[in-house]
Write a protein that holds these residues in place. Structure first.
Motif, PDB file in Angstrom:
ATOM      1  N   LEU A 104     -41.273   8.121   4.168  1.00  0.00           N
ATOM      2  CA  LEU A 104     -40.483   7.483   5.220  1.00  0.00           C
ATOM      3  C   LEU A 104     -40.598   8.252   6.531  1.00  0.00           C
ATOM      4  O   LEU A 104     -40.699   7.664   7.616  1.00  0.00           O
ATOM      5  CB  LEU A 104     -39.022   7.403   4.779  1.00  0.00           C
ATOM      6  N   TRP A 105     -40.605   9.590   6.437  1.00  0.00           N
ATOM      7  CA  TRP A 105     -40.760  10.410   7.644  1.00  0.00           C
ATOM      8  C   TRP A 105     -42.108  10.140   8.313  1.00  0.00           C
ATOM      9  O   TRP A 105     -42.187  10.028   9.544  1.00  0.00           O
ATOM     10  CB  TRP A 105     -40.650  11.895   7.294  1.00  0.00           C
ATOM     11  N   GLU A 106     -43.159  10.059   7.504  1.00  0.00           N
ATOM     12  CA  GLU A 106     -44.470   9.787   8.074  1.00  0.00           C
ATOM     13  C   GLU A 106     -44.500   8.414   8.747  1.00  0.00           C
ATOM     14  O   GLU A 106     -45.043   8.262   9.845  1.00  0.00           O
ATOM     15  CB  GLU A 106     -45.532   9.856   6.977  1.00  0.00           C
ATOM     16  N   THR A 107     -43.880   7.433   8.062  1.00  0.00           N
ATOM     17  CA  THR A 107     -43.815   6.090   8.659  1.00  0.00           C
ATOM     18  C   THR A 107     -43.011   6.104   9.947  1.00  0.00           C
ATOM     19  O   THR A 107     -43.398   5.497  10.949  1.00  0.00           O
ATOM     20  CB  THR A 107     -43.197   5.102   7.654  1.00  0.00           C
ATOM     21  N   ASN A 108     -41.867   6.815   9.922  1.00  0.00           N
ATOM     22  CA  ASN A 108     -41.035   6.895  11.122  1.00  0.00           C
ATOM     23  C   ASN A 108     -41.776   7.592  12.259  1.00  0.00           C
ATOM     24  O   ASN A 108     -41.644   7.213  13.426  1.00  0.00           O
ATOM     25  CB  ASN A 108     -39.732   7.644  10.819  1.00  0.00           C
ATOM     26  N   LEU A 109     -42.544   8.639  11.898  1.00  0.00           N
ATOM     27  CA  LEU A 109     -43.317   9.351  12.914  1.00  0.00           C
ATOM     28  C   LEU A 109     -44.349   8.421  13.549  1.00  0.00           C
ATOM     29  O   LEU A 109     -44.507   8.392  14.776  1.00  0.00           O
ATOM     30  CB  LEU A 109     -44.003  10.570  12.298  1.00  0.00           C
ATOM     31  N   GLU A 110     -45.026   7.647  12.688  1.00  0.00           N
ATOM     32  CA  GLU A 110     -46.007   6.704  13.221  1.00  0.00           C
ATOM     33  C   GLU A 110     -45.336   5.655  14.098  1.00  0.00           C
ATOM     34  O   GLU A 110     -45.841   5.306  15.172  1.00  0.00           O
ATOM     35  CB  GLU A 110     -46.759   6.028  12.070  1.00  0.00           C
ATOM     36  N   LEU A 111     -44.176   5.158  13.627  1.00  0.00           N
ATOM     37  CA  LEU A 111     -43.462   4.155  14.423  1.00  0.00           C
ATOM     38  C   LEU A 111     -42.967   4.746  15.738  1.00  0.00           C
ATOM     39  O   LEU A 111     -43.007   4.086  16.786  1.00  0.00           O
ATOM     40  CB  LEU A 111     -42.277   3.604  13.624  1.00  0.00           C
ATOM     41  N   THR A 112     -42.495   6.011  15.674  1.00  0.00           N
ATOM     42  CA  THR A 112     -42.016   6.669  16.894  1.00  0.00           C
ATOM     43  C   THR A 112     -43.147   6.837  17.895  1.00  0.00           C
ATOM     44  O   THR A 112     -42.988   6.593  19.096  1.00  0.00           O
ATOM     45  CB  THR A 112     -41.400   8.031  16.556  1.00  0.00           C
TER      46      THR A 112
END
Length: 583
Positions: free
Chosen positions: A291-299
Motif C-alpha cells: 500500500l505504501w508503494e502504491t501510495n508513493l506512486e500515486l503521490t
C-alpha cells in the motif's frame, strides 16, 4: 446437662460414637435427627444449614408416610426466612413447613447460631395430625444446645468445603478456558527466562518457531528488538504492550509480530520469567508495504499532475498577461507619440523664446539699461538657467519610456509565442532587465558582459520567463540580507563550442548546501507561507532541460553569492523536437 433426659443423651452419644468408630464418619447428623424426631414423636424432621435464605445443605428424615414432595428448581434452594424464629419455638397450630410447602398441624423450629451470633442452621420437626408435646420439645431444645459444638464445627467444615469446592470449580473452569484459548488461538503464547530459555509454549508457537522435540534446546532469540531491550522494558515489573518484534531465521523465514510482555518478579524485584503473546502481522506488514508503494506512486503521479497543471495555469496566465501588457504598451505608445511630438515643438519654440530674450536683454544693455533688475523682479533668472537642463531631462525620460515600452512589447510578444525561432539572447536579457527593473533597482545594480552576439534557436518567450525568475530571485536574496548598500547582479553571455552560455550571478547570501539538491524540486521554497509557490526554478529547469535540451545548474561563487549557469545549444537537435514541429 441439668434437666436433660439421660437415657436419650446416652443413646445419642452411643450413636455418634458408633458412627465415628465403626463407619469413619466425623459427624452423623442424620442419625441424630432421626433420634430426636422419634423421641419427639414427629412425622418429619428437617435440618438446614443456611447462608442467608439459601440452603447450603439439607438433611431430611420422615416416619415413612406419604413422603415429602420437594420442589424442583435449578436455582439454589431457599427457605422462608420470615418463618424462622429468633429463639426455639413450638407451634401447636396448623401452618406451612419452612420448605416444600407441606401443611403441618404442629411444629418445632429451633434456630442454631455460631459463636458470633450468626444464624447458621435451622431444625424443624413437624406433625401432620397430632400435637407435639411441650416437655419433649424442651428436651430436644436442650440437647441441641448441649451439642452446640458439633453443628458449629459442621458448619465451619461445610463453609470451608463449599469455599474450596467453589475455588476448585472456578480454577478448573479457568484452567479449561485458558487451555482452550491457548490451544485454539492463532497467536504465539510462550514464557521464557531472562537467559532466553523457553519454559512453555503453545502448539502454534512450536510450529511457527520450528522448535524441536527436546524442550531443553528451545531458545527465544528475537531478531529485533534484542533480549536486552525487552528485559529493560519490563525490569520495573510493568507490562510492555504493542511492541513490534521480528522473529525467525533464514530457514523458517522472517515474520513480524505485535507482542506484549508481562514479567514475574522474585522477592528481590528481579525478573525471573517473562510471559509473551505474539500476534503475527506479517501479512499486514506486507500489505502495508504494498500500500505504501502504491501510495508513493500515486503521490508522485499527483505531484506530477499538479505540477503540470500549475505549469499550464502559469503559462496561460503569462500568455494572458503578455497579451494584456502588449495591448497596454500599444495604448501608451499612441499618446506618448503626440506628447513627444509636442515636446519637440515646444523645445523648438522654447529655443526661439530664449533667443528672443537674449536679444531683448542685449538691446536693453546697448541703450544704457540693465537686464538684471528685471530678471530679479520677474524671478526668472533661475528658471532661465534651468530650462535647458529640464528639457534634457524630459528628453532622457521620453527615451527611457520608449525603451521600456519597446522592451515590454518585445517581452510579451505573442506572434512567436510557443514557436522555435532565432533569438538574440542579449536582447531578451535587456528586455527582461527593463521589465523587471522595479524589483531590483532599489536593492542592486545590474551589470552586463555580453560576448555572444549570435542568434540562438530557442523559445524566446520561455527564455524571458527563465531570466525573469532568476533575476527576481537574486534581487529578493540581496534584499533579504537587510544591507544598507546596493548589491550587484551580473549577467554574462558567451559561446562555448556549439552552446550558448548565460551566467546570472549575485553577491547575496548564497545557497545553503542542504538546499542544493532540492533547489529545482516542484513546490520547494524557503520563503514564508503565502510569499512563494516553489515553482519558479522548477518551471525554469523544465524550460531549459526539456524544452531546449540544455543544462541549468546552480552553485555558490567563491567570492560569495549564488551563480546560475544556463547552457543551451545554438541550434536545437531535430530529433528532440515534437513530431508536429519536426513535420
Amino acid at each position: 446437662m441439668t434437666g436433660i433426659d439421660r437415657a436419650l443423651l446416652h443413646k445419642i452419644n452411643t450413636e455418634i460414637l458408633h458412627s465415628i468408630l465403626k463407619k469413619g464418619e466425623k459427624y452423623n447428623l442424620k442419625h441424630l435427627l432421626k433420634l430426636l424426631r422419634e423421641y419427639l414423636g414427629a412425622d418429619i424432621g428437617f435440618w438446614f444449614f443456611i447462608d442467608g435464605p439459601v440452603i447450603m445443605s439439607m438433611i431430611l428424615d420422615e416416619s415413612g408416610g406419604a413422603g415429602v414432595r420437594l420442589p424442583l428448581s435449578i436455582a439454589p434452594p431457599e427457605i422462608d426466612a420470615s418463618g424462622i424464629p429468633e429463639v426455639p419455638r413450638l407451634f401447636q397450630s396448623s401452618l406451612t413447613a419452612l420448605y416444600g410447602g407441606e401443611k403441618l398441624s404442629s411444629s418445632l423450629r429451633i434456630p442454631l447460631y455460631s459463636e458470633d451470633r450468626s444464624l447458621i442452621a435451622v431444625i424443624e420437626f413437624g406433625s401432620y395430625s397430632g400435637v407435639l408435646p411441650r416437655n419433649r420439645a424442651a428436651q430436644v431444645i436442650g440437647i441441641t444446645r448441649y451439642l452446640h459444638n458439633i453443628y458449629d464445627s459442621v458448619y465451619s467444615d461445610m463453609r470451608r468445603f463449599e469455599t474450596n469446592r467453589k475455588l476448585r470449580s472456578d480454577y478448573s473452569q479457568t484452567e479449561r478456558q485458558f487451555r482452550v484459548l491457548l490451544e485454539n488461538t492463532h497467536d504465539i503464547v510462550l514464557s521464557f527466562s531472562p537467559d532466553g530459555r523457553i519454559l512453555t509454549v503453545n502448539d502454534v508457537g512450536r510450529r511457527a518457531l520450528s522448535l524441536g522435540e527436546s524442550p531443553e534446546s528451545w531458545i527465544f532469540d528475537p531478531v529485533s528488538p534484542d533480549m536486552r531491550f525487552i528485559l529493560d522494558m519490563v525490569k520495573d515489573g510493568h507490562t510492555a504492550g504493542d511492541i513490534e518484534v521480528i522473529l525467525g531465521d533464514e530457514k523458517i523465514g522472517v515474520h513480524y509480530f505485535l507482542a506484549s510482555f508481562s514479567p514475574e518478579m522474585d522477592i528481590h524485584n528481579n525478573v525471573v520469567v517473562v510471559h509473551g503473546i505474539f500476534k503475527d502481522i506479517s501479512e499486514r506488514v506486507e500489505s502495508q508495504k504494498s500500500l505504501w508503494e502504491t501510495n508513493l506512486e500515486l503521490t508522485q503521479a499527483k505531484q506530477l499532475l499538479e505540477s503540470t497543471q500549475l505549469h499550464m495555469v502559469q503559462q496561460e496566465k503569462l500568455a494572458s498577461i503578455g497579451q494584456l501588457a502588449a495591448g497596454v504598451a500599444h495604448e501608451i505608445n499612441n499618446p506618448l507619440g503626440f506628447i513627444m511630438s509636442n515636446h519637440e515643438t515646444l523645445k523648438e519654440y522654447l529655443g526661439k523664446i530664449l533667443r528672443y530674450i537674449d536679444l531683448l536683454e542685449s538691446s536693453l544693455e546697448s541703450a544704457g539699461g540693465k537686464a538684471s533688475p528685471l530678471r530679479a523682479e520677474a524671478k526668472a533668472g533661475k528658471a532661465l538657467e534651468r530650462v535647458s537642463s529640464l528639457v534634457e531631462d524630459c528628453d532622457e525620460g521620453f527615451s527611457r519610456i520608449t525603451k521600456i515600452i519597446q522592451s515590454l512589447k518585445d517581452f510579451s510578444r505573442t506572434e512567436s509565442r510557443g514557436e522555435l525561432s532565432p533569438v538574440f539572447v542579449e536582447k531578451l536579457l535587456e528586455d527582461t532587465l527593463n521589465v523587471s527593473r522595479n524589483s531590483w533597482k532599489y536593492v542592486a545594480e545590474a551589470t552586463t558582459d555580453f560576448k555572444l552576439n549570435s542568434p540562438v534557436e530557442a523559445y524566446g518567450d520561455l527564455l524571458n520567463q527563465v531570466f525573469m525568475n532568476i533575476i527576481v530571485n537574486a534581487a529578493q536574496a540581496i534584499q533579504g540580507q537587510g544591507r544598507t548598500e546596493l548589491g550587484t547582479i551580473r549577467i554574462e553571455t558567451r559561446r562555448e563550442g556549439n552552446d550558448a552560455v548565460i551566467i546570472i550571478s549575485d553577491d547575496g547570501p548564497g545557497i545553503p548546501e542542504e538546499h542544493m539538491r532540492k533547489l529545482f524540486d516542484p513546490f520547494f521554497t524557503t520563503k514564508p507561507i503565502g510569499q512563494g509557490t516553489g515553482l519558479g526554478l522548477s518551471v525554469s529547469y523544465d524550460i531549459i532541460v526539456k524544452k531546449h535540451t540544455g543544462v541549468l545548474s546552480a552553485e555558490n561563487s567563491p567570492e560569495g553569492g549564488a551563480r546560475f549557469i544556463i547552457r543551451i545549444p545554438m541550434e536545437q537537435p531535430r530529433d528532440s523536437l515534437p513530431v508536429e514541429e519536426e513535420l
